[in-house]
Design an enzyme around this catalytic site. Sequence first.
Site, PDB file in Angstrom:
ATOM      1  N   HIS A  11      51.842  34.947  37.459  1.00 25.43           N
ATOM      2  CA  HIS A  11      51.436  36.349  37.295  1.00 25.43           C
ATOM      3  C   HIS A  11      51.341  37.015  38.658  1.00 25.43           C
ATOM      4  O   HIS A  11      51.481  36.378  39.690  1.00 25.43           O
ATOM      5  CB  HIS A  11      50.119  36.476  36.520  1.00 25.43           C
ATOM      6  CG  HIS A  11      49.057  35.529  36.965  1.00 25.43           C
ATOM      7  ND1 HIS A  11      48.322  35.722  38.105  1.00 25.43           N
ATOM      8  CD2 HIS A  11      48.640  34.352  36.439  1.00 25.43           C
ATOM      9  CE1 HIS A  11      47.474  34.717  38.243  1.00 25.43           C
ATOM     10  NE2 HIS A  11      47.641  33.866  37.260  1.00 25.43           N
ATOM     11  N   HIS A 124      53.110  25.442  45.246  1.00 25.07           N
ATOM     12  CA  HIS A 124      52.254  26.599  44.963  1.00 25.07           C
ATOM     13  C   HIS A 124      50.973  26.590  45.805  1.00 25.07           C
ATOM     14  O   HIS A 124      50.606  27.600  46.417  1.00 25.07           O
ATOM     15  CB  HIS A 124      51.923  26.597  43.464  1.00 25.07           C
ATOM     16  CG  HIS A 124      51.211  27.820  43.011  1.00 25.07           C
ATOM     17  ND1 HIS A 124      51.826  29.047  42.901  1.00 25.07           N
ATOM     18  CD2 HIS A 124      49.918  28.011  42.643  1.00 25.07           C
ATOM     19  CE1 HIS A 124      50.951  29.942  42.483  1.00 25.07           C
ATOM     20  NE2 HIS A 124      49.784  29.341  42.316  1.00 25.07           N
ATOM     21  N   HIS A 128      49.439  29.034  48.757  1.00 20.94           N
ATOM     22  CA  HIS A 128      48.088  29.620  48.751  1.00 20.94           C
ATOM     23  C   HIS A 128      47.352  29.255  50.054  1.00 20.94           C
ATOM     24  O   HIS A 128      46.708  30.112  50.675  1.00 20.94           O
ATOM     25  CB  HIS A 128      47.266  29.054  47.587  1.00 20.94           C
ATOM     26  CG  HIS A 128      47.328  29.851  46.314  1.00 20.94           C
ATOM     27  ND1 HIS A 128      47.073  31.202  46.257  1.00 20.94           N
ATOM     28  CD2 HIS A 128      47.578  29.465  45.035  1.00 20.94           C
ATOM     29  CE1 HIS A 128      47.172  31.619  44.989  1.00 20.94           C
ATOM     30  NE2 HIS A 128      47.481  30.579  44.229  1.00 20.94           N
ATOM     31  N   GLU A 182      39.167  31.306  33.083  1.00 15.38           N
ATOM     32  CA  GLU A 182      40.072  32.087  32.230  1.00 15.38           C
ATOM     33  C   GLU A 182      39.702  31.902  30.760  1.00 15.38           C
ATOM     34  O   GLU A 182      39.748  32.845  29.968  1.00 15.38           O
ATOM     35  CB  GLU A 182      41.530  31.645  32.434  1.00 15.38           C
ATOM     36  CG  GLU A 182      42.152  32.148  33.711  1.00 15.38           C
ATOM     37  CD  GLU A 182      43.639  31.834  33.776  1.00 15.38           C
ATOM     38  OE1 GLU A 182      44.266  31.608  32.725  1.00 15.38           O
ATOM     39  OE2 GLU A 182      44.179  31.816  34.892  1.00 15.38           O
ATOM     40  N   GLY A 286      42.991  32.222  42.963  1.00 11.08           N
ATOM     41  CA  GLY A 286      42.309  33.259  42.190  1.00 11.08           C
ATOM     42  C   GLY A 286      40.804  33.099  42.176  1.00 11.08           C
ATOM     43  O   GLY A 286      40.065  34.094  42.137  1.00 11.08           O
ATOM     44  N   ARG A 423      30.355  47.771  34.505  1.00  8.59           N
ATOM     45  CA  ARG A 423      31.079  47.491  35.744  1.00  8.59           C
ATOM     46  C   ARG A 423      30.428  48.237  36.910  1.00  8.59           C
ATOM     47  O   ARG A 423      30.184  49.435  36.829  1.00  8.59           O
ATOM     48  CB  ARG A 423      32.524  47.949  35.586  1.00  8.59           C
ATOM     49  CG  ARG A 423      33.239  47.326  34.379  1.00  8.59           C
ATOM     50  CD  ARG A 423      33.953  46.072  34.743  1.00  8.59           C
ATOM     51  NE  ARG A 423      34.920  46.314  35.782  1.00  8.59           N
ATOM     52  CZ  ARG A 423      36.137  46.801  35.561  1.00  8.59           C
ATOM     53  NH1 ARG A 423      36.535  47.072  34.344  1.00  8.59           N
ATOM     54  NH2 ARG A 423      36.969  46.973  36.553  1.00  8.59           N
ATOM     55  N   ASN A 503      33.002  53.711  46.795  1.00  8.64           N
ATOM     56  CA  ASN A 503      34.445  53.488  46.921  1.00  8.64           C
ATOM     57  C   ASN A 503      34.917  52.610  45.775  1.00  8.64           C
ATOM     58  O   ASN A 503      34.494  51.470  45.633  1.00  8.64           O
ATOM     59  CB  ASN A 503      34.734  52.786  48.253  1.00  8.64           C
ATOM     60  CG  ASN A 503      36.158  52.271  48.338  1.00  8.64           C
ATOM     61  OD1 ASN A 503      37.084  52.886  47.779  1.00  8.64           O
ATOM     62  ND2 ASN A 503      36.337  51.150  49.014  1.00  8.64           N
ATOM     63  N   THR A 504      35.803  53.144  44.962  1.00  9.39           N
ATOM     64  CA  THR A 504      36.416  52.312  43.927  1.00  9.39           C
ATOM     65  C   THR A 504      37.916  52.571  43.947  1.00  9.39           C
ATOM     66  O   THR A 504      38.384  53.489  44.610  1.00  9.39           O
ATOM     67  CB  THR A 504      35.755  52.591  42.550  1.00  9.39           C
ATOM     68  OG1 THR A 504      36.321  51.742  41.574  1.00  9.39           O
ATOM     69  CG2 THR A 504      35.924  54.026  42.137  1.00  9.39           C
ATOM     70  N   SER A 505      38.660  51.739  43.256  1.00  4.89           N
ATOM     71  CA  SER A 505      40.119  51.825  43.389  1.00  4.89           C
ATOM     72  C   SER A 505      40.653  53.093  42.741  1.00  4.89           C
ATOM     73  O   SER A 505      40.135  53.560  41.726  1.00  4.89           O
ATOM     74  CB  SER A 505      40.776  50.594  42.782  1.00  4.89           C
ATOM     75  OG  SER A 505      40.363  50.431  41.446  1.00  4.89           O
TER      76      SER A 505
HETATM   77 FE   LIG Z   1      47.819  30.250  42.020  1.00  6.83          FE
END
Ligand SMILES: [Fe+2]
Length: 545
Positions: A11, A124, A128, A182, A286, A423, A503-505
Amino acid sequence: MRILGINAIFHDPSAAVVVDGTVVAAAEEERFSRRKHGKRPVPFAAWELPELAARWCLTEASLRPEDLDAVAYSFDPRLARPAGEQGMDDPWDHLRLTYAECAPEFLASALPGLDPAAVRYVPHHVAHAASASLASPFAESSVLVLDGRGEAVSHLAGRSAGGDLEVLASQALPHSLGLLYEDVTDHLGFLRSSDEYKVMAMASYGEPRFLPELREAVCATGDGGFRTDPLDWGSLAKRLGPGEEWTQDHADLAASVQRRLEEVLLELVRWLHQRTGGDVLTLAGGVALNCVANTRIAAEGPFRHVWVQPAAGDSGTSLGGALHLAATEGDRVAPMPGADLGRGWTDDELEAWLQTAKVPYERPADIADAVAACLAENGVVAWFQGRSEFGPRALGHRSLLAHPGYAQNLERMNDVKGREQFRPVAPMVLAERARDIFARGPVPSPYMLFVHDVAAEWRDRIPAVVHVDGTARIQSVDRGDEPLVARMLERFELRTGLPVVVNTSLNTAGRPMVDDPRDALECFGSAPVDALALGPFLVRRDRWP
Ligand SMILES: [Fe+2]
């Protein structure tokens, strides 16, 4: 060496270009395709490449595909085994391997002129690890990577020095702290591989009363790794559908998983420190986007410095893969200069966008001061300045700003963005003022990857940015790195006495962050925002036709 890095397999597809060890450009595909996270994290989508991001990175670096010495692809299919053999229940996982094996040809067709033989697979977790250790300002570090999964593992603990990585431990699948998080994200009705930060926010509303069950199933194994046994989530809290109301049980479950994650991470960090004895820990994967856990690692762990790469999730592996190849080929790798590695426009280009849109605008003598004035009058301002940023955080280049002194601005910002009311929104603060207001978490904190305790005397003065547990996830602003943002903060303080701005996106719910001027105008046109600061130009809602 001229190296293109590609992340595509799971992803957050992204691309990066590193030339002679220096990062020239890095960007996520979602910013171009306008599809959040670029694609769904399913095996069927593994073939989709970050074509738009890769083309832009090459253009930014003035390179053609045939000029590249290497392409780093951040997944090595030779390390993977069939999902069943790894204890994974994913009947279509073999598609990932097939697509990864075909990646050189896919890339050559997406980037005409590229020699497929230039494509090299980087494991991978090595990608990272490089995205943290090599991009950091530290020449040597202990490095810890934790994510959902890579080829056959979900973790790497090692030592990075002089561009070399020594792997000290890695945890084989199916055990995975990222997949555990997840799973609970999915159980709580959120989107897997996307909404994990919502679970972290929800955890603040709960008590970790399921900790005994979590401690039974999830633990460090004393050898640098860990075990994550399957949990019957439904026996702890009822499964939620998307948008269903959550109850105290759900918040307690989120709090329990969050607390156990923190405990296990601290054990892994202590194990690593015993092996390396170093001062510096760099983090990626992540799980390293979990700023509450990062803060405990910094506060309670044995390392003096903890540095987290701002694109710690999979998007960062394009950058890490390219840096890793650069280092192994003998290039002297420079730390990333900041997160602003994406697209930018000249003032003339920005003005042309405004003229095309036929919106009234002005060019104030000082955009920072004009925005501070609007914020002081309790306006919400869309702030678009300089190059866009790599990673999921808005760090003052694509931000939505507001006055922190009004408690209702939290709800107002969540309404502007169309997102859940639990949030939090975050504060930005001048680095030299941060310690006056925010305790415990590390300062500087330029990438919003740690949380801080808000000093008691400030909680009533900046209520919009104080989370329910008395914390705030700050961005500290260095005036040398970010002079325009720093001036805006100063001007706001002159007017209000508050050295902090919300500040937020700059995006609305479910959409990627604003990247180009058209995105900014579309966001401004569709959300109740009072002003848009597009480079030196100001568009005001009250003069909108
Ligand atoms: Fe990863």
